[in-house]
Design an enzyme around this catalytic site. Structure first.
Site, PDB file in Angstrom:
ATOM      1  N   LYS A   1       0.846  -1.205   0.000  1.00 10.93           N
ATOM      2  CA  LYS A   1       0.000   0.000   0.000  1.00 10.93           C
ATOM      3  C   LYS A   1       0.874   1.245   0.000  1.00 10.93           C
ATOM      4  O   LYS A   1       2.045   1.225   0.422  1.00 10.93           O
ATOM      5  CB  LYS A   1      -0.956   0.047   1.199  1.00 10.93           C
ATOM      6  CG  LYS A   1      -0.295   0.101   2.593  1.00 10.93           C
ATOM      7  CD  LYS A   1       0.066   1.501   3.066  1.00 10.93           C
ATOM      8  CE  LYS A   1       0.860   1.492   4.362  1.00 10.93           C
ATOM      9  NZ  LYS A   1       1.507   2.755   4.720  1.00 10.93           N
TER      10      LYS A   1
ATOM     11  N   ASP B   1      -2.545  -1.271   9.763  1.00 13.22           N
ATOM     12  CA  ASP B   1      -2.693  -1.400   8.310  1.00 13.22           C
ATOM     13  C   ASP B   1      -3.288  -2.743   7.886  1.00 13.22           C
ATOM     14  O   ASP B   1      -3.611  -2.928   6.707  1.00 13.22           O
ATOM     15  CB  ASP B   1      -1.321  -1.282   7.612  1.00 13.22           C
ATOM     16  CG  ASP B   1      -0.730   0.107   7.743  1.00 13.22           C
ATOM     17  OD1 ASP B   1      -1.489   1.063   7.974  1.00 13.22           O
ATOM     18  OD2 ASP B   1       0.507   0.212   7.610  1.00 13.22           O
TER      19      ASP B   1
HETATM   20  O1  C5P Z   1      -0.243  -0.756  14.237  1.00 14.86           O
HETATM   21  P1  C5P Z   1       1.180  -0.873  13.800  1.00 14.86           P
HETATM   22  O2  C5P Z   1       1.873  -2.014  14.471  1.00 14.86           O
HETATM   23  O3  C5P Z   1       1.358  -0.855  12.334  1.00 14.86           O
HETATM   24  O4  C5P Z   1       1.871   0.456  14.328  1.00 14.86           O
HETATM   25  C1  C5P Z   1       3.260   0.537  14.520  1.00 14.86           C
HETATM   26  C2  C5P Z   1       3.544   1.711  15.440  1.00 14.86           C
HETATM   27  O5  C5P Z   1       3.263   2.948  14.770  1.00 14.86           O
HETATM   28  C3  C5P Z   1       2.721   1.758  16.694  1.00 14.86           C
HETATM   29  O6  C5P Z   1       3.297   0.982  17.695  1.00 14.86           O
HETATM   30  C4  C5P Z   1       2.727   3.243  17.023  1.00 14.86           C
HETATM   31  O7  C5P Z   1       3.935   3.599  17.662  1.00 14.86           O
HETATM   32  C5  C5P Z   1       2.730   3.902  15.666  1.00 14.86           C
HETATM   33  N1  C5P Z   1       1.378   4.284  15.221  1.00 14.86           N
HETATM   34  C6  C5P Z   1       0.762   5.388  15.766  1.00 14.86           C
HETATM   35  N2  C5P Z   1      -0.470   5.765  15.325  1.00 14.86           N
HETATM   36  C7  C5P Z   1      -1.094   5.058  14.366  1.00 14.86           C
HETATM   37  C8  C5P Z   1      -0.489   3.920  13.778  1.00 14.86           C
HETATM   38  C9  C5P Z   1       0.761   3.549  14.236  1.00 14.86           C
HETATM   39  O8  C5P Z   1       1.319   6.059  16.644  1.00 14.86           O
HETATM   40  N3  C5P Z   1      -2.300   5.448  13.956  1.00 14.86           N
END
Ligand code: C5P
Length: 372
Positions: A15, A168
């Site tokens: 993406k 995601d």
């Molecule tokens: O959800 P995911 O594991 O992809 O997110 C990785 C990191 O990115 C999270 O641990 C967080 O620190 C940050 N994040 C965030 N806000 C979001 C998505 C991700 O702060 N909306």
């Protein structure tokens, strides 16, 4: 079919975010987003099969990873520029956690083997780990339904499991073009009538998503908000989670957050992200590259460039070479350029390769997970 059933291979798309508007972090440290996801025809695939161990009543999930044949990623691995060692092959791999979530849903503990064939850059802002997780959800669902001789779990169940795995992952299940709200998990799919043509330029080192968000926080004068309490507050899921979910650098970040001194939680900020303009949604849905180009906006681009200053030069190069727009994909560092059509994308990719960049011409929207 053998006693172990047949292997199932599912691919999932990369993406980019045509818009990524960030709001101030919530109590759990996650940032509310208004984002426009676009799925691209650059695909990882995950093959799931029962392992011979399952015949000996032994459970457990093993994972292996290889670069997909004939891809730019394979060329980067073979020339030693990137290493497959950056991809964990234990249960910190998000695909393993996805497989485990499906097993738990079935109430089974079988021996499973996953094999990931990678084409999506690692820690590149293109959702590669999330794509693998989405593909693993679908593949393991099919394997276990076969084992049980039952109907597969419905898509809504997989979507709920996806939301518990990462921001995601739900989009990777669906693909296409979709608005993401909340942390990205609240999806509104858009109907599309045209294709967009892009060039993606992966980098030889990754960026940590939490580090880029923290840099954005600093630029807004917000104190360090970490996800130490993410197990209590994961978006969209009552299930607990840890933050050690992604490829190498992200795992390191999460480990620091989890083992460091208790950090400040609860920024109590109420600033919501800017809404996405209607013109952006209609231009993207119509595949109208000229109208779309000036509307592309990524709030994480500036912090990503602060952490990876070479990206600014690359964005300039793309503009000089005639890209309609250039942006950092998600939290970076992969850079995307918008082209007017397929031919323009192929030419732009060739020129960037002549400039010694790794450049891949791609198009979207494409489906998310797909049986191979
Ligand atoms: O959800 P995911 O594991 O992809 O997110 C990785 C990191 O990115 C999270 O641990 C967080 O620190 C940050 N994040 C965030 N806000 C979001 C998505 C991700 O702060 N909306």
């Amino acid at each position: 079919m053998s006693a172990l059933g047949s292997a199932v291979t599912i691919s999932a798309a990369a993406k980019t975010n045509l818009a990524l508007h960030v709001g101030q972090p919530r109590e759990d440290g996650y940032h509310p987003l208004e984002t426009l996801f676009l799925a691209l025809d650059l695909r990882d695939s995950v093959t799931a099969r029962m392992s011979p161990d399952s015949l000996r009543q032994k459970g457990g999930i093993t994972v292996s990873v290889a670069a997909a044949t004939g891809t730019e990623f394979q060329a980067m691995v073979e020339s030693g520029l990137v290493s497959l060692k950056d991809i964990p092959v234990d249960d910190s791999n998000l695909a393993v956690r996805a497989a485990q979530a499906v097993c738990d849903e079935y109430g089974l503990n079988p021996g499973l083997e996953l094999h990931i064939s990678k084409a999506i850059p690692v820690a590149g802002g293109m959702g590669g780990g999330s794509a693998d997780a989405a593909a693993a959800l679908v593949a393991v669902n099919q394997v276990l339904a076969q084992l049980r001789g039952e109907q597969e779990l419905p898509l809504e169940t997989l979507a709920r499991l996806a939301a518990g795995l990462g921001a995601d992952v739900p989009f990777m299940l669906h693909g296409g073009l979709a608005v993401g709200r909340d942390s990205g998990i609240d999806l509104e799919p858009l109907e599309t009538s045209g294709q967009l043509h892009l060039v993606v330029v992966p980098q030889v080192r990754g960026l940590s998503t939490p580090a880029v968000f923290r840099r954005w926080d600093q630029s807004q004068g917000i104190a360090d908000c970490r996800l130490d309490r993410s197990a209590e507050h994961h978006p969209g899921s009552a299930k607990t989670r840890t933050t050690t979910t992604k490829h190498g650098p992200k795992t390191v970040e999460a480990t620091v957050a989890a083992t460091g001194a208790p950090s400040e939680i609860g920024c109590n900020c109420s600033n919501e992200p800017d809404p996405l303009p209607r013109e952006l949604l209609s231009a993207a849905a119509a595949g109208d590259a000229m109208s779309l180009a000036p509307l592309i906006r990524n709030d994480l681009q500036a912090p990503a460039i602060e952490l990876f200053p070479e990206l600014a030069q690359l964005l300039d190069t793309g503009a000089q070479r005639g890209a309609l727009a250039g942006w950092v994909s998600g939290s970076g560092p992969t850079v995307c350029f918008l082209a007017s059509d397929a031919r323009h994308a192929a030419e732009l990719a060739q020129e960037l390769r002549a400039d010694h960049h790794h450049a891949i011409a791609v198009c979207g929207p494409v489906p998310g997970t797909r049986v191979e």
